[in-house]
Design a protein around this motif. Structure first.
Motif, PDB file in Angstrom:
ATOM      1  N   GLU A 180      21.852  39.503  49.763  1.00 55.76           N
ATOM      2  CA  GLU A 180      22.618  40.031  50.897  1.00 55.76           C
ATOM      3  C   GLU A 180      24.046  40.403  50.519  1.00 55.76           C
ATOM      4  OE1 GLU A 180      21.294  40.714  53.803  1.00 55.76           O
ATOM      5  OE2 GLU A 180      19.348  39.997  53.030  1.00 55.76           O
ATOM      6  N   ARG A 181      24.344  40.338  49.211  1.00 54.40           N
ATOM      7  CA  ARG A 181      25.656  40.704  48.672  1.00 54.40           C
ATOM      8  C   ARG A 181      26.793  39.851  49.239  1.00 54.40           C
ATOM      9  NH1 ARG A 181      25.218  44.892  45.339  1.00 54.40           N
ATOM     10  NH2 ARG A 181      23.407  46.279  45.524  1.00 54.40           N
ATOM     11  N   ARG A 182      26.483  38.613  49.555  1.00 49.92           N
ATOM     12  CA  ARG A 182      27.535  37.667  49.940  1.00 49.92           C
ATOM     13  C   ARG A 182      28.124  36.968  48.720  1.00 49.92           C
ATOM     14  NH1 ARG A 182      23.688  36.707  54.253  1.00 49.92           N
ATOM     15  NH2 ARG A 182      22.753  35.028  53.009  1.00 49.92           N
ATOM     16  N   PHE A 183      27.408  37.056  47.608  1.00 48.92           N
ATOM     17  CA  PHE A 183      27.889  36.513  46.340  1.00 48.92           C
ATOM     18  C   PHE A 183      27.624  37.536  45.246  1.00 48.92           C
ATOM     19  CE2 PHE A 183      27.453  34.468  42.260  1.00 48.92           C
ATOM     20  CZ  PHE A 183      28.600  33.696  42.216  1.00 48.92           C
ATOM     21  N   PRO A 184      28.609  37.792  44.370  1.00 47.58           N
ATOM     22  CA  PRO A 184      29.960  37.205  44.378  1.00 47.58           C
ATOM     23  C   PRO A 184      30.833  37.781  45.488  1.00 47.58           C
ATOM     24  CG  PRO A 184      29.678  38.703  42.516  1.00 47.58           C
ATOM     25  CD  PRO A 184      28.369  38.647  43.206  1.00 47.58           C
ATOM     26  N   ALA A 185      31.764  36.944  45.929  1.00 42.18           N
ATOM     27  CA  ALA A 185      32.725  37.354  46.943  1.00 42.18           C
ATOM     28  C   ALA A 185      34.051  37.681  46.274  1.00 42.18           C
ATOM     29  CB  ALA A 185      32.895  36.232  47.966  1.00 42.18           C
ATOM     30  N   ALA A 186      35.028  38.046  47.071  1.00 45.21           N
ATOM     31  CA  ALA A 186      36.327  38.439  46.514  1.00 45.21           C
ATOM     32  C   ALA A 186      36.945  37.333  45.668  1.00 45.21           C
ATOM     33  CB  ALA A 186      37.278  38.828  47.655  1.00 45.21           C
ATOM     34  N   GLY A 187      36.712  36.102  46.075  1.00 48.98           N
ATOM     35  CA  GLY A 187      37.293  34.981  45.338  1.00 48.98           C
ATOM     36  C   GLY A 187      36.611  34.681  44.025  1.00 48.98           C
ATOM     37  N   ASN A 188      35.501  35.379  43.719  1.00 55.42           N
ATOM     38  CA  ASN A 188      34.759  35.113  42.494  1.00 55.42           C
ATOM     39  C   ASN A 188      34.951  36.179  41.427  1.00 55.42           C
ATOM     40  OD1 ASN A 188      32.440  34.312  44.921  1.00 55.42           O
ATOM     41  ND2 ASN A 188      33.224  32.712  43.558  1.00 55.42           N
ATOM     42  N   VAL A 189      35.782  37.196  41.710  1.00 48.83           N
ATOM     43  CA  VAL A 189      35.929  38.289  40.750  1.00 48.83           C
ATOM     44  C   VAL A 189      37.306  38.245  40.100  1.00 48.83           C
ATOM     45  CG1 VAL A 189      34.318  39.725  42.035  1.00 48.83           C
ATOM     46  CG2 VAL A 189      36.764  39.917  42.505  1.00 48.83           C
ATOM     47  N   PHE A 190      37.457  38.975  39.001  1.00 48.90           N
ATOM     48  CA  PHE A 190      38.700  39.017  38.237  1.00 48.90           C
ATOM     49  C   PHE A 190      39.305  40.415  38.313  1.00 48.90           C
ATOM     50  CE2 PHE A 190      36.013  35.773  36.434  1.00 48.90           C
ATOM     51  CZ  PHE A 190      36.872  34.676  36.334  1.00 48.90           C
ATOM     52  N   ALA A 191      40.596  40.453  38.544  1.00 45.74           N
ATOM     53  CA  ALA A 191      41.299  41.730  38.623  1.00 45.74           C
ATOM     54  C   ALA A 191      41.912  42.097  37.277  1.00 45.74           C
ATOM     55  CB  ALA A 191      42.395  41.656  39.683  1.00 45.74           C
ATOM     56  N   MET A 192      42.083  43.396  37.053  1.00 42.10           N
ATOM     57  CA  MET A 192      42.746  43.876  35.848  1.00 42.10           C
ATOM     58  C   MET A 192      44.252  43.870  36.093  1.00 42.10           C
ATOM     59  SD  MET A 192      41.836  47.432  33.904  1.00 42.10           S
ATOM     60  CE  MET A 192      42.303  47.685  32.199  1.00 42.10           C
ATOM     61  N   PRO A 193      45.083  43.535  35.104  1.00 39.19           N
ATOM     62  CA  PRO A 193      46.535  43.604  35.300  1.00 39.19           C
ATOM     63  C   PRO A 193      46.948  44.973  35.812  1.00 39.19           C
ATOM     64  CG  PRO A 193      46.019  42.527  33.224  1.00 39.19           C
ATOM     65  CD  PRO A 193      44.730  43.067  33.752  1.00 39.19           C
ATOM     66  N   LYS A 194      47.907  44.977  36.769  1.00 37.86           N
ATOM     67  CA  LYS A 194      48.297  46.236  37.401  1.00 37.86           C
ATOM     68  C   LYS A 194      48.784  47.269  36.395  1.00 37.86           C
ATOM     69  CE  LYS A 194      49.442  44.250  41.910  1.00 37.86           C
ATOM     70  NZ  LYS A 194      50.509  44.042  42.931  1.00 37.86           N
ATOM     71  N   ALA A 195      49.543  46.815  35.389  1.00 40.02           N
ATOM     72  CA  ALA A 195      50.068  47.751  34.399  1.00 40.02           C
ATOM     73  C   ALA A 195      48.954  48.441  33.631  1.00 40.02           C
ATOM     74  CB  ALA A 195      51.008  47.035  33.441  1.00 40.02           C
ATOM     75  N   GLU A 196      47.923  47.693  33.329  1.00 34.90           N
ATOM     76  CA  GLU A 196      46.784  48.279  32.611  1.00 34.90           C
ATOM     77  C   GLU A 196      45.943  49.141  33.536  1.00 34.90           C
ATOM     78  OE1 GLU A 196      46.198  48.103  29.360  1.00 34.90           O
ATOM     79  OE2 GLU A 196      48.049  46.951  29.138  1.00 34.90           O
ATOM     80  N   LEU A 197      45.856  48.713  34.763  1.00 33.79           N
ATOM     81  CA  LEU A 197      45.059  49.480  35.727  1.00 33.79           C
ATOM     82  C   LEU A 197      45.657  50.869  35.940  1.00 33.79           C
ATOM     83  CD1 LEU A 197      42.683  49.413  37.712  1.00 33.79           C
ATOM     84  CD2 LEU A 197      44.235  48.478  39.441  1.00 33.79           C
ATOM     85  N   ALA A 198      46.986  50.951  35.891  1.00 32.96           N
ATOM     86  CA  ALA A 198      47.651  52.229  36.121  1.00 32.96           C
ATOM     87  C   ALA A 198      47.364  53.234  35.020  1.00 32.96           C
ATOM     88  CB  ALA A 198      49.155  52.004  36.242  1.00 32.96           C
ATOM     89  N   LEU A 199      46.924  52.750  33.853  1.00 31.66           N
ATOM     90  CA  LEU A 199      46.652  53.634  32.731  1.00 31.66           C
ATOM     91  C   LEU A 199      45.231  54.196  32.731  1.00 31.66           C
ATOM     92  CD1 LEU A 199      48.376  51.545  29.907  1.00 31.66           C
ATOM     93  CD2 LEU A 199      49.318  53.519  31.158  1.00 31.66           C
ATOM     94  N   ILE A 200      44.438  53.699  33.623  1.00 27.74           N
ATOM     95  CA  ILE A 200      43.057  54.167  33.672  1.00 27.74           C
ATOM     96  C   ILE A 200      42.998  55.597  34.227  1.00 27.74           C
ATOM     97  CG2 ILE A 200      40.799  53.814  34.733  1.00 27.74           C
ATOM     98  CD1 ILE A 200      41.276  50.865  34.614  1.00 27.74           C
TER      99      ILE A 200
END
Length: 265
Positions: free
Chosen positions: A245-265
């Motif tokens: 049902e796509r309740r897992f993983p939730a927002a609290g279970n994922v990892f974000a990319m550093p903003k500085a690196e994300l801006a280079l994508i």
């Protein structure tokens, strides 16, 4: 104080000896934290953990593998290891195979049946040994109460005395009438550990899967101290539903990319 001396002293002081089986490091760690006196790596691992149809299928390699795991989880707790079926047909076999279990991390080995010559051989080799009489899971196909008649009870007593005189450090009494276990416990110097043998043995042992309620099986000699099987099934079912049902993983279970690196994508 040696492992044997410690348990003899507990018997003399009428201090009950606590024993449970374990087959893996996390369970062994939990038992050690609980203050268990002795962990048994028994051939019950075959039918309870490995999916074997019988205790006879358990190999020496199986026991050694699980002894090593238990030792890693409980580095300071005494470990008793079963000699599997057909690994102690002769005294020489018993000594050689027991040495491999001691090398894996066991402090004491156990075998089934009234064979004082096996006890003497192991003792001569400096290996502490426990006997096991009454129901012998490796050899008795029908798991039924033993020692029900006077003749059978007297034979169990005679067998216990013979094993004691040969030098056992401990004796497991499985599925025998309480009165018989009481007689044996009072007649021998070695501490007795009962499983389905009543209240007057010097200690008690149960199989960890029975204690934790892994299955729906109910045994008169056992008490279910938890319902882990039901908890596992419920947790697994909830996980399956949440993923689907796509309740897992939730927002609290994922990892974000550093903003500085994300801006280079």
């Amino acid at each position: 104080m040696s492992i044997s001396s410690r348990f003899f002293e507990m018997k003399r002081g009428r201090q009950p000896i606590t024993v449970l089986t374990a087959y893996d490091a996390p369970t062994a760690k939990a038992l050690a934290a609980a203050g268990i006196d002795l962990i048994l790596v028994g051939d019950s691992l075959g039918t309870n953990f490995l999916g074997y149809a019988s205790e006879q299928e358990v190999t020496l390699a199986d026991i050694a593998h699980h002894v090593r795991a238990v030792r890693r989880g409980a580095p300071e707790t005494p470990i008793l290891a079963d000699l599997p079926y057909a690994t102690y047909d002769t005294p020489a076999d018993a000594v050689a195979n027991a040495r491999s279990l001691i090398a894996a991390g066991a402090d004491m080995v156990k075998f089934e049946g009234a064979r004082p010559e096996i006890v003497r051989a192991l003792c001569d080799a400096g290996i502490p040994v426990s006997g096991h009489i009454g129901l012998e899971p490796q050899h008795h196909v029908e798991k039924r109460l033993k020692g029900k008649t006077v003749e059978a009870a007297n034979q169990l007593l005679a067998d216990a005395i013979a094993l004691d005189e040969a030098g056992i450090a401990m004796l497991i009494l499985e599925l025998i009438p309480e009165v018989v276990a009481t007689r044996v416990s009072r007649a021998i110097a070695a501490p007795t550990i009962g499983i389905g043998a009543g209240r007057e043995t010097d200690g008690q042992v149960l199989v960890i899967t029975d204690v934790l309620g892994y299955t729906d099986a109910a045994f008169r000699h056992n008490r279910r101290f938890a319902e882990v099987g039901a908890a596992v099934r419920e947790a697994a079912a909830t996980y399956v539903d949440d993923v689907r049902e796509r309740r897992f993983p939730a927002a609290g279970n994922v990892f974000a990319m550093p903003k500085a690196e994300l801006a280079l994508i």
